[in-house]
Design a protein around this motif. Structure first.
Motif, PDB file in Angstrom:
ATOM      1  N   LEU A 174     -18.083 -40.943   1.355  1.00  0.00           N
ATOM      2  CA  LEU A 174     -18.726 -41.087   0.049  1.00  0.00           C
ATOM      3  C   LEU A 174     -17.857 -41.938  -0.866  1.00  0.00           C
ATOM      4  O   LEU A 174     -16.655 -41.695  -0.998  1.00  0.00           O
ATOM      5  N   LYS A 175     -18.478 -42.927  -1.502  1.00  0.00           N
ATOM      6  CA  LYS A 175     -17.775 -43.780  -2.462  1.00  0.00           C
ATOM      7  C   LYS A 175     -18.565 -43.822  -3.757  1.00  0.00           C
ATOM      8  O   LYS A 175     -19.721 -44.259  -3.774  1.00  0.00           O
ATOM      9  N   LEU A 176     -17.941 -43.368  -4.847  1.00  0.00           N
ATOM     10  CA  LEU A 176     -18.556 -43.373  -6.173  1.00  0.00           C
ATOM     11  C   LEU A 176     -17.630 -44.073  -7.161  1.00  0.00           C
ATOM     12  O   LEU A 176     -16.470 -43.675  -7.318  1.00  0.00           O
ATOM     13  N   SER A 177     -18.125 -45.096  -7.807  1.00  0.00           N
ATOM     14  CA  SER A 177     -17.368 -45.785  -8.853  1.00  0.00           C
ATOM     15  C   SER A 177     -18.347 -46.115  -9.963  1.00  0.00           C
ATOM     16  O   SER A 177     -18.991 -47.165  -9.964  1.00  0.00           O
ATOM     17  N   ASP A 224     -19.775 -29.658   4.606  1.00  0.00           N
ATOM     18  CA  ASP A 224     -19.871 -29.517   6.060  1.00  0.00           C
ATOM     19  C   ASP A 224     -19.677 -30.823   6.814  1.00  0.00           C
ATOM     20  O   ASP A 224     -19.501 -30.802   8.037  1.00  0.00           O
ATOM     21  N   SER A 225     -19.705 -31.952   6.093  1.00  0.00           N
ATOM     22  CA  SER A 225     -19.628 -33.239   6.795  1.00  0.00           C
ATOM     23  C   SER A 225     -18.605 -34.205   6.214  1.00  0.00           C
ATOM     24  O   SER A 225     -18.083 -35.071   6.932  1.00  0.00           O
ATOM     25  N   LEU A 226     -18.291 -34.110   4.919  1.00  0.00           N
ATOM     26  CA  LEU A 226     -17.518 -35.146   4.235  1.00  0.00           C
ATOM     27  C   LEU A 226     -16.070 -35.225   4.745  1.00  0.00           C
ATOM     28  O   LEU A 226     -15.331 -34.240   4.692  1.00  0.00           O
ATOM     29  N   GLU A 227     -15.674 -36.423   5.190  1.00  0.00           N
ATOM     30  CA  GLU A 227     -14.325 -36.656   5.700  1.00  0.00           C
ATOM     31  C   GLU A 227     -13.534 -37.646   4.842  1.00  0.00           C
ATOM     32  O   GLU A 227     -12.317 -37.548   4.755  1.00  0.00           O
ATOM     33  N   ILE A 228     -14.233 -38.603   4.237  1.00  0.00           N
ATOM     34  CA  ILE A 228     -13.578 -39.638   3.439  1.00  0.00           C
ATOM     35  C   ILE A 228     -14.245 -39.678   2.065  1.00  0.00           C
ATOM     36  O   ILE A 228     -15.458 -39.896   1.967  1.00  0.00           O
ATOM     37  N   LEU A 229     -13.450 -39.498   1.018  1.00  0.00           N
ATOM     38  CA  LEU A 229     -13.965 -39.505  -0.354  1.00  0.00           C
ATOM     39  C   LEU A 229     -13.209 -40.555  -1.158  1.00  0.00           C
ATOM     40  O   LEU A 229     -11.980 -40.505  -1.276  1.00  0.00           O
ATOM     41  N   ASP A 230     -13.946 -41.509  -1.714  1.00  0.00           N
ATOM     42  CA  ASP A 230     -13.359 -42.591  -2.508  1.00  0.00           C
ATOM     43  C   ASP A 230     -13.918 -42.523  -3.926  1.00  0.00           C
ATOM     44  O   ASP A 230     -15.081 -42.837  -4.168  1.00  0.00           O
ATOM     45  N   LEU A 231     -13.070 -42.108  -4.868  1.00  0.00           N
ATOM     46  CA  LEU A 231     -13.440 -42.024  -6.283  1.00  0.00           C
ATOM     47  C   LEU A 231     -12.635 -43.025  -7.108  1.00  0.00           C
ATOM     48  O   LEU A 231     -12.408 -42.815  -8.303  1.00  0.00           O
ATOM     49  N   SER A 232     -12.218 -44.107  -6.507  1.00  0.00           N
ATOM     50  CA  SER A 232     -11.455 -45.138  -7.210  1.00  0.00           C
ATOM     51  C   SER A 232     -12.313 -45.837  -8.248  1.00  0.00           C
ATOM     52  O   SER A 232     -13.533 -45.924  -8.121  1.00  0.00           O
ATOM     53  N   THR A 258     -13.580 -28.703   3.485  1.00  0.00           N
ATOM     54  CA  THR A 258     -12.710 -28.352   4.609  1.00  0.00           C
ATOM     55  C   THR A 258     -12.523 -29.475   5.624  1.00  0.00           C
ATOM     56  O   THR A 258     -11.562 -29.447   6.393  1.00  0.00           O
ATOM     57  N   ARG A 259     -13.409 -30.451   5.623  1.00  0.00           N
ATOM     58  CA  ARG A 259     -13.301 -31.565   6.575  1.00  0.00           C
ATOM     59  C   ARG A 259     -12.646 -32.801   5.953  1.00  0.00           C
ATOM     60  O   ARG A 259     -12.464 -33.815   6.633  1.00  0.00           O
ATOM     61  N   LEU A 260     -12.291 -32.722   4.688  1.00  0.00           N
ATOM     62  CA  LEU A 260     -11.774 -33.903   3.986  1.00  0.00           C
ATOM     63  C   LEU A 260     -10.425 -34.340   4.560  1.00  0.00           C
ATOM     64  O   LEU A 260      -9.440 -33.606   4.507  1.00  0.00           O
TER      65      LEU A 260
END
Length: 450
Positions: A18-21, A36-44, A59-61
């Motif tokens: 997920l990428k949110l800017s 249950d699925s999220l592994e990569i989170l980009d809030l830059s 838990t999967r981050l």
């Protein structure tokens, strides 16, 4: 790039990245619906200054980017994220890093361009740490506990306030890519090494096609018309002047100039003078269109290892010519008191004949040209980077070398990568050994092409 609307209406259910800017000032609670699925989170690129205390519910981050926000401290909630291995908080306002903010499986930490003056001892208690990027802070020393990080391979400490490199740092068995330019410890060596390039008036240059853009600057093809001379095609690199993960772009420019001429380096023809916005830049030799990057940048998974095309195969003569050329370039740089700091396949341009050029001096640093223990250690750290490159080349040679020839080169590769830093060979010795192998292999290659 995703949108808040997509997130809030459930359109992103089941995604792993997920990428949110979008100017966020608060952490969207709907992100927890992706636990249950999220592994990569980009809030830059937002305006965040906090993260929720219960972030560990994701838990999967594995990977979190929060660069270009407003954090003043590294959130302590990160330390409770059991699966988190990579953290990026570049270009914030971070002053405080607590040991409790460091997750147990930390492998890759990016804190470039902040206001950090001290790091916690707990950093050295993260045994998986492999890549640590700290350029552009206010560090006066490194925690001695880092000596315990036996897997640490890449360290960026440029543009801090370090008066010396600790002795334990120069003995780290896996360290291969080190950048420390722009610290007081380097100033004397840099001042002694730096000399100016030929000034090129901006009015003599006509920019043409864009050739590429990186963290430190933009490269254009250009036409250079010196007074009374025939116009020539050149490359022009204009530096952005912003802090990169490796260090200051201006230090890169100084290193390019000081490196001087070598057949395996991209030639510097002059330094731009009179840019209307006072932008720093270099005029360089234009590389032919038959050259290509040997490898791609490391990925989020490979961390410190380049990514090669699965189909890349090299004749022995080509591979050894590349290896010899890079060893020769590195030996030349070391004689000038420069370590490249980023000796990687992705910074090598080559053609099908094995002609090659080592580029990108963004991580280059200066050291004394006199022979002493520190100088030898700094140079042998770079030798390990070459050993990794040599192994990558050997793995792609086809048809295979003879068992005897392969054993000889594998022995050299092992010597370059051995954990005892000062026991590694220097680049003069490496170049000599490769010259013998290269000449024989190139004879075979020429016969094969004929």
């Amino acid at each position: 790039m995703h949108t808040l609307t997509q997130l809030r209406t459930g359109q992103l259910s089941g995604i792993t990245r997920l990428k949110l800017s979008c100017g966020l000032t608060d952490f969207p609670q709907e992100i927890f619906d992706l636990a249950d699925s999220l592994e990569i989170l980009d809030l830059s690129g937002n305006q965040l200054d906090t993260l929720p205390d219960d972030l560990h519910r994701l838990t999967r981050l594995r990977i979190l980017f929060c660069s270009d926000n407003r954090f003043t401290e590294l959130p302590e909630c990160l330390g409770r994220c059991s699966a988190l291995t990579m953290i990026g908080f570049k270009a914030n306002r971070i002053e405080r890093v607590a040991g409790t903010a460091l997750p147990p499986l930390l492998r890759w930490l990016i804190l470039t361009d902040n206001r950090i003056s001290r790091l916690p001892d707990e950093l050295g208690h993260r045994p998986h740490l492999q890549k640590l990027m700290l350029a552009g802070n206010r560090l006066r020393q490194l925690p001695g506990s880092l000596a315990q990080c036996q897997r640490l391979e890449l360290l960026r400490i440029a543009a801090n306030q370090l008066d010396e490199l600790p002795s334990w740092l120069l003995r780290m068995p896996s360290l291969s890519w080190l950048a420390y330019a722009g610290n007081p410890l380097e100033a004397q060596a840099e001042a002694a090494a730096l000399h100016g390039a030929t000034p090129v008036d901006w009015s003599q240059l006509s920019l043409q096609a864009l050739l590429g853009e990186g963290a430190s600057g933009v490269i254009h093809q250009a036409l250079w018309q010196p007074p009374g001379q025939v116009a020539r095609n050149v490359a022009v690199k204009l530096y952005k002047g912003q802090m990169t993960s490796d260090g200051s772009p201006l230090h890169e420019m100084h290193a390019c100039i000081t490196a001087g001429h070598h057949p395996n380096l991209i030639g510097v023809l002059g330094q731009i003078d009179g840019h209307p916005e006072q932008q720093a830049g270099l005029v360089m030799t234009l590389v032919g269109p038959d050259y290509y990057n040997l490898a791609g940048l490391p990925s989020l998974t490979s961390c410190t290892r380049d990514v090669y095309d699965d189909e890349l195969r090299l004749h022995a003569g080509v591979a050894l010519r590349i290896a010899r050329g890079i060893a020769s370039a590195a030996a030349h740089l070391h004689r000038q008191g420069i370590t490249h700091g980023d000796l990687y396949g992705h910074n090598i341009l080559c053609n099908d004949q094995g002609d090659c050029l080592l580029g990108d001096f963004g991580a280059a640093s200066f050291h004394a040209t006199t022979d002493n223990v520190q100088t030898r250690a700094l140079q042998r750290i770079e030798v390990r980077a070459f050993g990794i490159l040599l192994g990558e080349l050997l793995a792609r040679i086809e048809p295979a070398l003879s068992a005897e020839e392969l054993a000889t080169l594998q022995d050299l590769q092992a010597r370059c990568c051995q954990p005892e830093v000062l026991e590694r060979p220097g680049f003069d010795e490496i170049e000599g050994l490769l010259r013998e192998r290269d000449e024989g292999a190139n004879s075979l290659a020429r016969g094969n092409r004929g």
